[in-house]
Design a protein around this motif. Structure first.
Motif, PDB file in Angstrom:
ATOM      1  N   ALA A 196       0.878  -1.173   0.000  1.00  0.00           N
ATOM      2  CA  ALA A 196       0.000   0.000   0.000  1.00  0.00           C
ATOM      3  C   ALA A 196       0.915   1.223   0.000  1.00  0.00           C
ATOM      4  N   PRO A 197       0.402   2.406  -0.318  1.00  0.00           N
ATOM      5  CA  PRO A 197       1.247   3.599  -0.225  1.00  0.00           C
ATOM      6  C   PRO A 197       1.881   3.731   1.156  1.00  0.00           C
ATOM      7  N   GLN A 198       3.184   3.931   1.205  1.00  0.00           N
ATOM      8  CA  GLN A 198       3.983   4.097   2.424  1.00  0.00           C
ATOM      9  C   GLN A 198       4.203   2.807   3.208  1.00  0.00           C
ATOM     10  N   LEU A 199       3.740   1.670   2.719  1.00  0.00           N
ATOM     11  CA  LEU A 199       3.877   0.410   3.446  1.00  0.00           C
ATOM     12  C   LEU A 199       4.610  -0.623   2.587  1.00  0.00           C
ATOM     13  N   THR A 200       5.699  -1.182   3.125  1.00  0.00           N
ATOM     14  CA  THR A 200       6.489  -2.174   2.407  1.00  0.00           C
ATOM     15  C   THR A 200       6.709  -3.397   3.283  1.00  0.00           C
ATOM     16  N   ALA A 201       6.368  -4.558   2.752  1.00  0.00           N
ATOM     17  CA  ALA A 201       6.593  -5.820   3.438  1.00  0.00           C
ATOM     18  C   ALA A 201       7.992  -6.320   3.107  1.00  0.00           C
ATOM     19  N   ILE A 202       8.700  -6.826   4.138  1.00  0.00           N
ATOM     20  CA  ILE A 202      10.071  -7.291   3.974  1.00  0.00           C
ATOM     21  C   ILE A 202      10.200  -8.675   4.602  1.00  0.00           C
ATOM     22  N   TRP A 203      10.574  -9.666   3.799  1.00  0.00           N
ATOM     23  CA  TRP A 203      10.753 -11.030   4.307  1.00  0.00           C
ATOM     24  C   TRP A 203      11.997 -11.078   5.171  1.00  0.00           C
ATOM     25  N   THR A 204      11.862 -11.540   6.415  1.00  0.00           N
ATOM     26  CA  THR A 204      12.977 -11.651   7.358  1.00  0.00           C
ATOM     27  C   THR A 204      12.956 -13.038   7.993  1.00  0.00           C
ATOM     28  N   CYS A 205      13.171 -14.034   7.187  1.00  0.00           N
ATOM     29  CA  CYS A 205      13.138 -15.428   7.628  1.00  0.00           C
ATOM     30  C   CYS A 205      14.070 -15.661   8.814  1.00  0.00           C
TER      31      CYS A 205
END
Length: 227
Positions: free
Chosen positions: A116-125
């Motif tokens: 979404a605008p201003q929101l970033t998902a980051i995979w951190t296994c």
């Protein structure tokens, strides 16, 4: 009141962290996990599942409902499916955790993705195979870390190895990647998803980037699992 009648339980209301951001009380369904509510001009988001009862529903409805629910790891699911069904919202989770939500309408991502605008998902296994953080660009940069990074007794933040940790070396590598990705200008706050009692009343960890840079990497590498 009759002896057999149970006392009325008043749920603790969400507490304001910043303008537009609230923290819920620890949720028994997620082993004491902390969920957050983020109210943005383009839509409202939950980060992890809070306790699901009438007070939670009323609060979210008063804020205008829910557009999405981001789940940082499988231990934070709680009543996520019931929340989605009630609000007909998006349910976002890293692809390796999605199979644990049968019957839900799930949106997945692989490594890093704007959701979404201003929101970033980051995979951190590491903590689990699909552990992930959510980055919000507001307030100088806020990282919702789930159980990937947790508060310490000394007031800092660190990864925590437990007997149930999926892959400790990967968790350490992903912590280093977080350090490499951000800077003092882009990461000012961390909102962890558990161990809120160690924060001594604070709702977010300040000077987040500097605290990550202060980690004792040699000590972490030698840490033994908790039994």
């Amino acid at each position: 009141m009759p002896e057999s009648a149970a006392p009325t339980v008043i749920a603790k209301p969400p507490q304001l962290v910043f303008e537009g951001l609230w923290a819920f009380a620890p949720n028994r369904d997620t082993l004491g996990g902390t969920a957050y509510f983020l109210k943005l001009p383009h839509g409202n988001w939950l980060i992890d599942a809070p306790a699901w009862h009438a007070e939670t529903r009323a609060f979210l409805e008063e804020q205008g409902g829910l557009n999405g629910l981001f789940l940082t790891h499988r231990g934070a699911f709680g009543k996520a499916i019931a929340i989605q069904q009630h609000f007909n919202c998006d349910l976002v989770v890293q692809e390796q955790e999605a199979y644990l939500l049968p019957g839900a309408r799930v949106t997945t991502f692989e490594r890093e993705q704007a959701i979404a605008p201003q929101l970033t998902a980051i995979w951190t296994c590491g903590h689990t195979p699909g552990s992930a953080c959510l980055y919000w660009e507001g307030q100088g940069g806020v990282l919702f870390t789930g159980r990937h990074l947790l508060p310490t007794r000394e007031g800092g933040v660190a990864p925590l190895r437990t007997a149930k940790t999926f892959h400790w070396p990967r968790q350490l590598r992903n912590t280093q990647l977080i350090c490499d990705r951000f800077s003092p200008e882009t990461l000012n706050w961390i909102c962890p998803g558990a161990s809120s009692g160690l924060m001594r009343g604070r709702k977010a960890i300040a000077s987040a980037y500097e605290r990550l840079r202060q980690l004792d990497w040699s000590g972490l590498s030698e840490a033994q699992p908790l039994l």
